[in-house]
Scaffold this motif. Structure first.
Motif, PDB file in Angstrom:
ATOM      1  N   THR B  72       2.004   8.051  -1.014  1.00  0.00           N
ATOM      2  CA  THR B  72       2.645   6.752  -0.786  1.00  0.00           C
ATOM      3  C   THR B  72       2.131   6.118   0.505  1.00  0.00           C
ATOM      4  O   THR B  72       1.734   4.948   0.534  1.00  0.00           O
ATOM      5  N   LEU B  73       2.120   6.924   1.574  1.00  0.00           N
ATOM      6  CA  LEU B  73       1.688   6.386   2.863  1.00  0.00           C
ATOM      7  C   LEU B  73       0.195   6.078   2.863  1.00  0.00           C
ATOM      8  O   LEU B  73      -0.241   5.077   3.438  1.00  0.00           O
ATOM      9  N   HIS B  74      -0.590   6.921   2.190  1.00  0.00           N
ATOM     10  CA  HIS B  74      -2.030   6.641   2.091  1.00  0.00           C
ATOM     11  C   HIS B  74      -2.249   5.263   1.468  1.00  0.00           C
ATOM     12  O   HIS B  74      -2.966   4.439   2.020  1.00  0.00           O
ATOM     13  N   GLY B  75      -1.578   5.012   0.341  1.00  0.00           N
ATOM     14  CA  GLY B  75      -1.747   3.724  -0.343  1.00  0.00           C
ATOM     15  C   GLY B  75      -1.245   2.569   0.498  1.00  0.00           C
ATOM     16  O   GLY B  75      -1.933   1.578   0.705  1.00  0.00           O
ATOM     17  N   ALA B  76      -0.014   2.715   1.011  1.00  0.00           N
ATOM     18  CA  ALA B  76       0.589   1.595   1.743  1.00  0.00           C
ATOM     19  C   ALA B  76      -0.198   1.292   3.020  1.00  0.00           C
ATOM     20  O   ALA B  76      -0.447   0.121   3.342  1.00  0.00           O
ATOM     21  N   VAL B 134       8.072   8.073   3.048  1.00  0.00           N
ATOM     22  CA  VAL B 134       8.652   7.379   1.900  1.00  0.00           C
ATOM     23  C   VAL B 134       7.912   7.912   0.677  1.00  0.00           C
ATOM     24  O   VAL B 134       6.724   8.230   0.752  1.00  0.00           O
ATOM     25  N   ASP B 135       8.636   8.081  -0.440  1.00  0.00           N
ATOM     26  CA  ASP B 135       8.044   8.833  -1.556  1.00  0.00           C
ATOM     27  C   ASP B 135       7.993   8.061  -2.873  1.00  0.00           C
ATOM     28  O   ASP B 135       7.975   8.651  -3.935  1.00  0.00           O
ATOM     29  N   THR B 136       7.978   6.736  -2.816  1.00  0.00           N
ATOM     30  CA  THR B 136       8.069   5.972  -4.063  1.00  0.00           C
ATOM     31  C   THR B 136       6.705   5.589  -4.633  1.00  0.00           C
ATOM     32  O   THR B 136       6.639   5.018  -5.709  1.00  0.00           O
ATOM     33  N   GLY B 137       5.637   5.851  -3.941  1.00  0.00           N
ATOM     34  CA  GLY B 137       4.347   5.262  -4.310  1.00  0.00           C
ATOM     35  C   GLY B 137       4.256   3.891  -3.669  1.00  0.00           C
ATOM     36  O   GLY B 137       5.292   3.262  -3.383  1.00  0.00           O
ATOM     37  N   TRP B 138       3.024   3.421  -3.408  1.00  0.00           N
ATOM     38  CA  TRP B 138       2.894   2.171  -2.650  1.00  0.00           C
ATOM     39  C   TRP B 138       3.417   0.968  -3.420  1.00  0.00           C
ATOM     40  O   TRP B 138       3.592  -0.109  -2.860  1.00  0.00           O
ATOM     41  N   THR B 139       3.724   1.144  -4.733  1.00  0.00           N
ATOM     42  CA  THR B 139       4.185   0.019  -5.547  1.00  0.00           C
ATOM     43  C   THR B 139       5.702  -0.163  -5.492  1.00  0.00           C
ATOM     44  O   THR B 139       6.196  -1.190  -5.949  1.00  0.00           O
ATOM     45  N   PHE B 140       6.423   0.820  -4.973  1.00  0.00           N
ATOM     46  CA  PHE B 140       7.894   0.732  -4.819  1.00  0.00           C
ATOM     47  C   PHE B 140       8.591   0.328  -6.122  1.00  0.00           C
ATOM     48  O   PHE B 140       9.477  -0.521  -6.121  1.00  0.00           O
ATOM     49  N   TYR B 141       8.173   0.911  -7.231  1.00  0.00           N
ATOM     50  CA  TYR B 141       8.771   0.531  -8.517  1.00  0.00           C
ATOM     51  C   TYR B 141      10.270   0.836  -8.548  1.00  0.00           C
ATOM     52  O   TYR B 141      10.710   1.901  -8.105  1.00  0.00           O
ATOM     53  N   HIS B 242       6.824  -7.450 -12.763  1.00  0.00           N
ATOM     54  CA  HIS B 242       6.258  -8.811 -12.830  1.00  0.00           C
ATOM     55  C   HIS B 242       6.149  -9.398 -11.425  1.00  0.00           C
ATOM     56  O   HIS B 242       5.120  -9.944 -11.045  1.00  0.00           O
ATOM     57  N   PHE B 243       7.228  -9.303 -10.670  1.00  0.00           N
ATOM     58  CA  PHE B 243       7.227  -9.849  -9.310  1.00  0.00           C
ATOM     59  C   PHE B 243       6.150  -9.177  -8.467  1.00  0.00           C
ATOM     60  O   PHE B 243       5.360  -9.831  -7.803  1.00  0.00           O
ATOM     61  N   PHE B 244       6.170  -7.846  -8.510  1.00  0.00           N
ATOM     62  CA  PHE B 244       5.275  -7.103  -7.641  1.00  0.00           C
ATOM     63  C   PHE B 244       3.818  -7.425  -7.949  1.00  0.00           C
ATOM     64  O   PHE B 244       3.022  -7.704  -7.052  1.00  0.00           O
ATOM     65  N   TRP B 245       3.459  -7.423  -9.221  1.00  0.00           N
ATOM     66  CA  TRP B 245       2.051  -7.627  -9.563  1.00  0.00           C
ATOM     67  C   TRP B 245       1.640  -9.087  -9.501  1.00  0.00           C
ATOM     68  O   TRP B 245       0.454  -9.382  -9.411  1.00  0.00           O
ATOM     69  N   PHE B 246       2.604  -9.994  -9.551  1.00  0.00           N
ATOM     70  CA  PHE B 246       2.224 -11.403  -9.364  1.00  0.00           C
ATOM     71  C   PHE B 246       1.658 -11.604  -7.961  1.00  0.00           C
ATOM     72  O   PHE B 246       0.824 -12.460  -7.723  1.00  0.00           O
ATOM     73  N   TYR B 247       2.152 -10.788  -7.003  1.00  0.00           N
ATOM     74  CA  TYR B 247       1.490 -10.791  -5.702  1.00  0.00           C
ATOM     75  C   TYR B 247       0.306  -9.832  -5.693  1.00  0.00           C
ATOM     76  O   TYR B 247      -0.791 -10.177  -5.273  1.00  0.00           O
ATOM     77  N   SER B 248       0.548  -8.603  -6.163  1.00  0.00           N
ATOM     78  CA  SER B 248      -0.411  -7.540  -5.857  1.00  0.00           C
ATOM     79  C   SER B 248      -1.689  -7.665  -6.644  1.00  0.00           C
ATOM     80  O   SER B 248      -2.701  -7.137  -6.224  1.00  0.00           O
ATOM     81  N   HIS B 249      -1.674  -8.340  -7.802  1.00  0.00           N
ATOM     82  CA  HIS B 249      -2.980  -8.536  -8.407  1.00  0.00           C
ATOM     83  C   HIS B 249      -3.818  -9.544  -7.617  1.00  0.00           C
ATOM     84  O   HIS B 249      -4.944  -9.227  -7.267  1.00  0.00           O
TER      85      HIS B 249
END
Lengths: 139, 540
Positions: B72-76, B134-141, B242-249
């Motif tokens: 998670t931290l590596h990605g973020a 933090v352990d959610t992955g950098w996408t915080f799903y 949808h929200f997350f990837w509308f930014y992250s893409h």
């Protein structure tokens, strides 16, 4: 912009009155049950109000047209986001397998017969289900 | 050497406060560079810890929980603290005003504010690390991110704050490109790096607010129990994606577009040939920026989104290949019949072409719904985005650093060591990530701390080469800093690669505190190697 536009007080008062009127409209329509159209109407009124503020109070109407383009772009991207997201939620669960709404790519696909018929929202369709079970017994 | 040329932005004015309160875009860029590289090393260290954990199955070095924190931290860290701010913040800040002939960016104070906002946000991220990760992955799903007891709040708050820095930098660059160009420097005479930064800035100011909104909604749900993403409260978990990837893409294009710009500068200069298809490259930048907003759903093919949306997203995704292909072919045609010199920046540019093409083409595989459903969340995806993000962006960033190093700091690094390090990066990178394509195809899921026996061989290859990759990057960066410490100075008037853009022809190395001693007069276009002869001048 090099020259500064001076807006007459009258215009400001008219816009202020319109904003108050539109706020009244928002409250008024919230008492009428229009189903899901309520939210659309509320958002529309809010967009009109925000545009009035941007155009007149924030002088966007008389400003460099590039700024207007930026404003319209933000509306466009918002539109894209909402529209495409709605394309998901409106068709959620529709796997394209109901013969009444969609044709499968290969009509002879074996799994097609074994799936229960559903409507576009994934609910089973009653009148066909009995017949469908009989079909399944033959397999 | 005139008295004026001895004075440069690094030694004038002096004192710590003159750095902390500087309004000079070059100093701010340098501060971004230093902080970016520190985070790059931190993120890289986490990556190596993960790779060594994965050298053999079972929990050999770290526990499952720590592994979850590590990825998670590596990605973020890599995305939000290094890649997104690094190229626009560091190279963009140093070069954009020089390239358009301006004394500074349009809003110098806002520029400094951006840096401090970034630093403030980064503090939250550091707090997260110290406070247990933090352990959610950098996408915080969602729904996990609304339930996880780890530090979701400080991390997302940090990202929220850093987003503002991104928006303000983008705004500043757009105003600079519109308003600060010298007379005669028309849009089609701008260096392509400026076009790339412009496209990036447009994406930054239009997409980043959505990330901020997403993070706010996440916190509203976590603290106030407002049902937005949680079905039990009447929300929709897929809506978060949808929200997350509308930014992250689009953010993927924030990361890759400046890299394209760097490559568009390096290749013509080191091939001594006019760029092929200038307008096509310029407009492909803008079209990638636009199409980038229409394809976010291709990250969600297994999320349960409707089949209709999947078909639409898959179809539009293929369009990204067109402007990207236009760029790749234009760069290759630029080199054709040019005088290619194998300098360190050119090595990185060639590595970029190879690695980014693999990354881009595997993106087409993943854009196909039927294939993606099998490959989703496997190592194939991990390999794909590392080929784009590291093989593309970071390799281009290293190339850009080597290209503009003598210009920015007036010192020249050891070119032989730089070439060897570049080769090490290239081989180490392929050795690390190519086996991961095979792992993914064979079904190795991502984000697992252990695996079945059948994956041992490929995982141990990957780990071995990741060590080589890590060492090579370390050598490359140390080689740069060593030249700075050793003060291996170049002549202030030198133009070691024979560049034609304003930063090479009209300023000293390192540049004057006010960039130009007098307003530069444009004499030729940025890549007119067919019309004007520019000598390579490089003296110690």
């Amino acid at each position: 912009m090099s020259e500064h536009h001076i807006t007459p007080l009258r215009t400001y008062l008219i816009i202020a009155a319109s904003l108050l009127f539109l706020s009244g409209v928002t409250v008024w329509v919230s008492y009428i049950d229009l189903g899901s159209f309520n939210i659309v109407l509320a958002m529309f009124v809010a967009t009109v109000k925000a545009s009035l503020v941007a155009f007149f109070f924030m002088h966007l109407l008389w400003d460099d047209k590039k700024n207007l383009i930026m404003f319209l772009m933000s509306l466009m991207f918002f539109g894209i986001f909402v529209t495409i997201t709605m394309l998901d939620t409106a068709f959620r669960g529709d796997l394209g397998l109901n013969p009444e709404t969609k044709d499968p790519i290969n009509k002879r696909a074996a799994f097609y017969d074994t799936l229960p018929l559903t409507d576009t929202h994934g609910h089973p369709v009653d009148e066909h289900s009995g017949k469908h079970d009989e079909d399944k017994d033959h397999h | 050497m005139s008295e004026n040329m001895k004075q440069n932005y690094l030694n004038h004015p002096k004192g710590i406060m003159s750095w902390l309160l500087t309004l000079d875009h070059k100093r701010i860029g340098l501060m971004y560079l230093v902080s970016g590289i520190l985070f790059f090393f931190l993120g890289g260290l986490l990556a190596l810890v993960m790779r060594f954990e994965l050298a053999a199955p079972g929990n050999d070095i770290i526990s499952n929980e720590i592994y979850n924190n590590a990825y998670t931290l590596h990605g973020a860290i890599m995305i939000f603290l290094f890649i997104i701010p690094a190229i626009p913040g560091a190279l963009g800040n140093i070069l954009l005003p020089l390239m358009v002939g301006a004394k500074d960016v349009a809003f110098p104070r806002l520029n400094l504010a951006s840096f401090y906002i970034y630093s403030f946000g980064a503090l939250f991220a550091l707090y997260t690390i110290i406070n247990g990760g933090v352990d959610t992955g950098w996408t915080f799903y969602t729904p996990y991110s609304t339930q996880s007891s780890s530090n979701v709040v400080p991390m997302t708050l940090g990202i929220f704050i850093i987003g503002f820095s991104s928006i303000l930098t983008g705004l500043n660059f757009i105003a600079t490109v519109h308003k600060m160009r010298i007379p005669g420097l028309t849009w089609y005479k701008l260096p392509l790096f400026v076009w790339a930064l412009y496209g990036t800035s447009l994406v930054q100011i239009t997409a980043t607010p959505v990330l901020a909104i997403t993070m706010v909604l996440l916190m509203l749900e976590r603290f106030l129990g407002i049902g937005i993403f949680d079905p039990a409260l009447g929300g929709d978990p897929v809506l978060y994606q949808h929200f997350f990837w509308f930014y992250s893409h689009p953010a993927v294009y924030i990361m890759i577009l400046p890299a394209f710009g760097i490559i568009s500068e390096i290749i013509p200069v080191h091939s001594r040939k006019k760029i092929w298809g200038y307008k096509f490259i310029a407009y492909s930048t803008l079209s990638i920026a636009f199409i980038g907003f229409l394809v976010w759903g291709h990250h969600m093919f297994t999320s349960g989104q409707s089949v209709f949306s999947q078909i639409v997203f898959s179809f539009i995704t293929y369009f990204v290949g067109i402007p990207t292909g236009v760029k790749i072919f234009s760069w290759i045609l630029t080199m054709y019949k040019g005088q290619v010199s194998f300098t360190p920046p050119m090595f990185y540019a060639l590595a970029f072409l190879f690695l980014f093409t693999i990354g881009g083409l595997t993106g087409i595989f993943l854009g196909a719904v039927a294939l993606d459903i099998h490959l989703h969340d496997t190592y194939f995806v991990v390999a794909h985005f590392h080929y784009v993000m590291q093989g593309g962006t970071i390799v281009a960033f290293l190339g850009g650093l080597h290209h503009w190093w003598p210009k920015s700091f007036g010192v020249m690094y050891n070119q032989t060591i730089a070439n060897i390090a570049a080769l090490g990066v290239f081989i180490g990178f392929n050795g690390t990530f190519f086996p991961q394509f095979l792992l993914g195809l064979r079904g190795m899921p991502r984000r697992y701390a252990t695996y079945d026996e059948q994956f041992v061989e490929l995982h141990s290859y990957s780990t071995f080469w990741s060590g080589i990759l890590g060492i090579s990057i370390f050598i490359a960066v140390m080689n740069l800093f060593w030249s700075f410490i050793k003060r291996n100075k170049v002549d202030p008037g030198s133009n070691p690669w024979g560049g034609m853009t304003l930063e090479w022809t009209h300023t000293s190395s390192p540049p004057h505190p006010h960039n130009f001693e007098e307003e530069p007069v444009l004499q030729h276009g940025p890549y007119d190697y067919d019309k004007v002869i520019v000598q390579k001048t490089y003296k110690k």
